[in-house]
Scaffold this motif. Structure first.
Motif, PDB file in Angstrom:
ATOM      1  N   PHE A  20      41.023  50.557 -35.474  1.00  0.00           N
ATOM      2  CA  PHE A  20      41.367  51.278 -34.250  1.00  0.00           C
ATOM      3  C   PHE A  20      42.323  52.426 -34.559  1.00  0.00           C
ATOM      4  CE2 PHE A  20      39.077  48.639 -31.463  1.00  0.00           C
ATOM      5  CZ  PHE A  20      39.219  49.102 -30.164  1.00  0.00           C
ATOM      6  N   ARG A  21      43.281  52.189 -35.452  1.00  0.00           N
ATOM      7  CA  ARG A  21      44.226  53.254 -35.824  1.00  0.00           C
ATOM      8  C   ARG A  21      43.466  54.441 -36.415  1.00  0.00           C
ATOM      9  NH1 ARG A  21      47.197  50.560 -39.180  1.00  0.00           N
ATOM     10  NH2 ARG A  21      48.767  49.945 -37.627  1.00  0.00           N
ATOM     11  N   ALA A  22      42.497  54.148 -37.277  1.00  0.00           N
ATOM     12  CA  ALA A  22      41.739  55.229 -37.914  1.00  0.00           C
ATOM     13  C   ALA A  22      40.933  56.021 -36.885  1.00  0.00           C
ATOM     14  CB  ALA A  22      40.819  54.649 -38.982  1.00  0.00           C
ATOM     15  N   GLU A  23      40.283  55.315 -35.950  1.00  0.00           N
ATOM     16  CA  GLU A  23      39.466  56.009 -34.946  1.00  0.00           C
ATOM     17  C   GLU A  23      40.338  56.821 -33.996  1.00  0.00           C
ATOM     18  OE1 GLU A  23      36.191  56.415 -34.295  1.00  0.00           O
ATOM     19  OE2 GLU A  23      35.806  55.531 -36.265  1.00  0.00           O
ATOM     20  N   LEU A  24      41.443  56.253 -33.555  1.00  0.00           N
ATOM     21  CA  LEU A  24      42.325  56.984 -32.640  1.00  0.00           C
ATOM     22  C   LEU A  24      42.935  58.202 -33.325  1.00  0.00           C
ATOM     23  CD1 LEU A  24      44.084  53.947 -30.915  1.00  0.00           C
ATOM     24  CD2 LEU A  24      42.420  55.499 -29.866  1.00  0.00           C
ATOM     25  N   THR A  25      43.267  58.064 -34.591  1.00  0.00           N
ATOM     26  CA  THR A  25      43.818  59.199 -35.335  1.00  0.00           C
ATOM     27  C   THR A  25      42.786  60.315 -35.449  1.00  0.00           C
ATOM     28  OG1 THR A  25      45.283  57.741 -36.589  1.00  0.00           O
ATOM     29  CG2 THR A  25      44.837  59.919 -37.523  1.00  0.00           C
ATOM     30  N   ARG A  26      41.546  59.926 -35.734  1.00  0.00           N
ATOM     31  CA  ARG A  26      40.475  60.918 -35.836  1.00  0.00           C
ATOM     32  C   ARG A  26      40.280  61.632 -34.509  1.00  0.00           C
ATOM     33  NH1 ARG A  26      35.213  61.125 -34.675  1.00  0.00           N
ATOM     34  NH2 ARG A  26      35.127  58.950 -33.994  1.00  0.00           N
ATOM     35  N   LEU A  27      40.306  60.870 -33.405  1.00  0.00           N
ATOM     36  CA  LEU A  27      40.100  61.472 -32.089  1.00  0.00           C
ATOM     37  C   LEU A  27      41.270  62.351 -31.681  1.00  0.00           C
ATOM     38  CD1 LEU A  27      38.561  58.435 -30.169  1.00  0.00           C
ATOM     39  CD2 LEU A  27      37.357  60.425 -31.095  1.00  0.00           C
ATOM     40  N   ALA A  28      42.480  61.971 -32.087  1.00  0.00           N
ATOM     41  CA  ALA A  28      43.645  62.810 -31.779  1.00  0.00           C
ATOM     42  C   ALA A  28      43.549  64.156 -32.482  1.00  0.00           C
ATOM     43  CB  ALA A  28      44.926  62.085 -32.187  1.00  0.00           C
ATOM     44  N   GLU A  29      42.885  64.181 -33.634  1.00  0.00           N
ATOM     45  CA  GLU A  29      42.712  65.432 -34.379  1.00  0.00           C
ATOM     46  C   GLU A  29      41.544  66.253 -33.854  1.00  0.00           C
ATOM     47  OE1 GLU A  29      42.272  64.054 -38.356  1.00  0.00           O
ATOM     48  OE2 GLU A  29      44.406  63.593 -38.623  1.00  0.00           O
ATOM     49  N   ASP A  30      40.477  65.558 -33.403  1.00  0.00           N
ATOM     50  CA  ASP A  30      39.283  66.270 -32.940  1.00  0.00           C
ATOM     51  C   ASP A  30      38.531  65.391 -31.939  1.00  0.00           C
ATOM     52  OD1 ASP A  30      37.030  67.760 -32.513  1.00  0.00           O
ATOM     53  OD2 ASP A  30      36.173  67.433 -34.512  1.00  0.00           O
ATOM     54  N   ARG A  31      38.650  65.731 -30.672  1.00  0.00           N
ATOM     55  CA  ARG A  31      37.954  64.948 -29.651  1.00  0.00           C
ATOM     56  C   ARG A  31      36.757  65.707 -29.076  1.00  0.00           C
ATOM     57  NH1 ARG A  31      43.383  65.546 -27.090  1.00  0.00           N
ATOM     58  NH2 ARG A  31      43.319  67.261 -25.585  1.00  0.00           N
ATOM     59  N   SER A  32      36.264  66.671 -29.815  1.00  0.00           N
ATOM     60  CA  SER A  32      35.190  67.516 -29.305  1.00  0.00           C
ATOM     61  C   SER A  32      33.902  66.738 -29.045  1.00  0.00           C
ATOM     62  CB  SER A  32      34.912  68.669 -30.279  1.00  0.00           C
ATOM     63  OG  SER A  32      34.537  68.158 -31.552  1.00  0.00           O
ATOM     64  N   GLY A  33      33.678  65.640 -29.772  1.00  0.00           N
ATOM     65  CA  GLY A  33      32.436  64.883 -29.575  1.00  0.00           C
ATOM     66  C   GLY A  33      32.474  63.904 -28.421  1.00  0.00           C
ATOM     67  N   LEU A  34      33.625  63.719 -27.794  1.00  0.00           N
ATOM     68  CA  LEU A  34      33.752  62.705 -26.752  1.00  0.00           C
ATOM     69  C   LEU A  34      32.978  63.065 -25.487  1.00  0.00           C
ATOM     70  CD1 LEU A  34      37.503  61.638 -27.057  1.00  0.00           C
ATOM     71  CD2 LEU A  34      35.468  60.361 -27.750  1.00  0.00           C
ATOM     72  N   TYR A  35      32.906  64.344 -25.168  1.00  0.00           N
ATOM     73  CA  TYR A  35      32.202  64.735 -23.940  1.00  0.00           C
ATOM     74  C   TYR A  35      30.728  64.337 -24.001  1.00  0.00           C
ATOM     75  CZ  TYR A  35      30.446  67.436 -20.030  1.00  0.00           C
ATOM     76  OH  TYR A  35      29.833  67.816 -18.859  1.00  0.00           O
TER      77      TYR A  35
END
Length: 430
Positions: free
Chosen positions: A372-387
Motif C-alpha cells: 500500500f505504501r508503494a502504491e500510494l507513493t506512486r499515486l502521490a507522484e503521478d495520479r494521471s491514470g486515476l481518472y
C-alpha cells in the motif's frame, strides 16, 4: 405487435429484508424490490421488518407477508448477542445460532404458502436471505416435490482468514471460525443443494465450496448492488494539492485502518497526502492517537448522502481489508468514479479488475503495508491514470451492479430453471 412476455410469479423468501438497515437486510430488501421489475413478486420476510416495509409504501398482504417467528428468533438473537462478546464481533457465532433458529421461520412460511405452492400458484420460489451457505432450507425439498423450481441465494461467507492475521481473528472473537468447515456435515445441507434448481454463489470462494455434483446448477452472482439514486454525487476531487484518499468502514482490525495509516505515514507527514476516514468502532481511540498531528480527518458514522460526498472528493478509495465477503463499499466508490485500492482477496478482489482499480497481493501484515505504501507513493507522484480507472469503474457498476442490472441477471436464471434444459447461464461479464 408482439405481446409483452408473461412475468413469472415468484415467491421471494427474505427473512432479512429491511429498507432502513444496512448489510444483509438491505441486500435482501434491495434485491427483492428490484426483482419486481422482472417478475410478479411477493416478499415473505420476518415480522421485525414489517413497520419499515410499510413505511416504504408496500401493501401488506398484496406485496408482502410478515412471518412472526419471534418465539424462536428473539431468544436466539439474545443468546447470540451474549456469546459474540462484543458489538459487531463473533459473526460466525451469530450465524451458528441463526442456523439453529431459522428452520422455524421456514416451517411457518410453508404453513402459510405451502398449499399455494402445491397448487401451482407460484412459478418459482426464491430464497434470497439468509446469505450464509451454512443455513439449510427445510422447505427446499417440499418445493421441488411440488414441481416448482427452488432458487437459492446469493450465498456468500466463510472466507478463510489469511495467513498472518490470527491476532486480528482473535480480536474479532472469531473462535468458532476455526470449526466452520463442520457446517458441511450439518443435517439438511445436502438436501437443500440437491433440491435447488439453481444456486446463486455470491463469491468465487463460495462457488468453490459447492460440491461438484451441484456445480452445473451454480451461477456466480455477487450479492451486492448499487442504488444509483443513493450514489450519484459528481466526482469533485481537487486537481492539485496532495493526494486525497478515503476509507469507509467499521474501525475493526480486519478492515485494516491502522495498516492504512501506517502505510501512508510518510506521505501524510510530508503533506503529500490527506486521509478521510468514515466510520466508527473499537479502534477509534487508538487510530486517533496513531494519527495525531497528521492530516487525517475522522468523520465517524455518516448518512449515505454524506458518505458519498466524502468519497466524491477523493482521488482514490484506499481499503486494505483482508476479509470482505461482498465488498459493497468498494462498489459504492466505483459507482462515484473513485478507483479503489484494495487487497486482492475475497469479495473486493473479485469486483475490481485491472481496468477499474488497483490491487495489491494478499500477504502478511508487513507485506500489505509495504505494498500500500508503494502504491500510494506512486499515486502521490503521478495520479494521471486515476481518472480513466474511475470512469471504467463507474461504467462497470452501471452495466452490472445496479439493482436493476442484478434483477435482469436473476431473470436469466429464472428463464433457465423454467426451461429446464441446457447449461446454467453466465450472467456476469467479469
Amino acid at each position: 405487435m408482439e405481446a409483452d412476455p408473461v412475468k413469472p410469479r415468484v415467491l421471494v423468501i427474505a427473512e432479512a429484508a429491511n429498507p432502513e438497515w444496512v448489510s444483509v437486510p438491505l441486500v435482501g430488501w434491495s434485491l427483492a424490490r428490484a426483482l419486481g421489475e422482472v417478475a410478479e413478486v411477493h416478499l415473505v420476510t420476518q415480522i421485525r421488518n414489517r413497520d419499515a416495509i410499510l413505511r416504504a409504501g408496500l401493501d401488506e398482504g398484496r406485496d408482502f407477508t410478515a412471518i412472526d417467528s419471534e418465539a424462536f428468533a428473539k431468544p436466539a438473537w439474545a443468546l447470540a448477542e451474549k456469546l459474540r462478546m462484543g458489538e459487531g464481533k463473533g459473526w460466525t457465532m451469530v450465524q451458528a445460532i441463526n442456523a439453529l433458529s431459522y428452520p422455524y421461520f421456514e416451517r411457518l412460511v410453508w404453513r402459510r404458502f405451502g398449499p399455494e405452492i402445491a397448487r401451482g400458484e407460484w412459478d418459482i420460489v426464491h430464497r434470497v436471505t439468509p446469505l450464509s451457505p451454512t443455513i439449510a432450507s427445510p422447505i427446499a425439498g417440499r418445493v421441488a416435490r411440488a414441481g416448482v423450481p427452488f432458487v437459492l441465494g446469493p450465498l456468500n461467507g466463510g472466507v478463510p482468514w489469511p495467513r498472518g492475521f490470527d491476532a486480528e481473528r482473535r480480536r474479532e472473537k472469531e473462535w468458532l471460525s476455526y470449526l466452520r468447515g463442520a457446517y458441511r456435515m450439518m443435517p439438511g445441507r445436502g438436501g437443500t443443494l440437491r433440491h435447488a434448481a439453481a444456486i446463486l454463489a455470491g463469491s468465487r470462494h463460495t462457488a468453490s465450496e459447492i460440491p461438484a455434483a451441484h456445480r452445473t446448477r451454480t451461477v456466480w452472482l455477487p450479492e451486492n448492488g448499487i442504488d444509483p439514486a443513493r450514489f450519484s454525487a459528481p466526482r469533485a476531487a481537487p486537481e492539485g494539492g496532495p493526494l486525497v484518499a478515503s476509507f469507509v468502514g467499521r474501525l475493526v482490525p480486519y478492515k485494516g485502518p491502522d495498516m492504512l495509516i501506517e502505510a501512508a505515514r510518510d506521505l501524510l507527514e510530508a503533506g503529500r497526502m490527506r486521509l478521510e476516514i468514515v466510520g466508527d468502532g473499537p479502534m477509534m481511540p487508538a487510530l486517533r492517537a496513531e494519527a495525531e498531528g497528521l492530516p487525517v480527518t475522522f468523520h465517524g458514522w455518516r448518512p449515505h448522502g454524506e458518505v458519498q460526498d466524502v468519497l466524491a472528493r477523493s482521488h482514490v478509495f484506499a481499503f486494505p481489508s483482508i476479509r470482505e465477503f461482498g465488498g459493497g463499499v468498494v462498489l459504492e466508490a466505483m459507482a462515484l468514479g473513485v478507483p479503489p485500492l484494495i487487497v486482492d482477496y475475497a469479495g473486493p478482489g473479485e469486483l475490481v479488475g485491472p481496468k477499474t482499480g488497483l490491487k495489491v497481493p494478499c500477504g502478511t501484515r508487513p507485506e500489505i503495508v509495504a505494498a500500500f505504501r508503494a502504491e500510494l507513493t506512486r499515486l502521490a507522484e503521478d495520479r494521471s491514470g486515476l481518472y480513466a480507472l474511475g470512469e471504467a469503474a463507474r461504467a462497470r457498476v452501471a452495466a452490472e451492479f445496479t439493482w436493476s442490472a442484478k434483477a435482469r441477471q436473476v431473470a436469466r436464471v429464472y428463464d433457465w430453471v423454467q426451461d429446464g434444459s441446457g447449461q446454467a447461464p453466465e450472467v456476469m461479464q467479469g
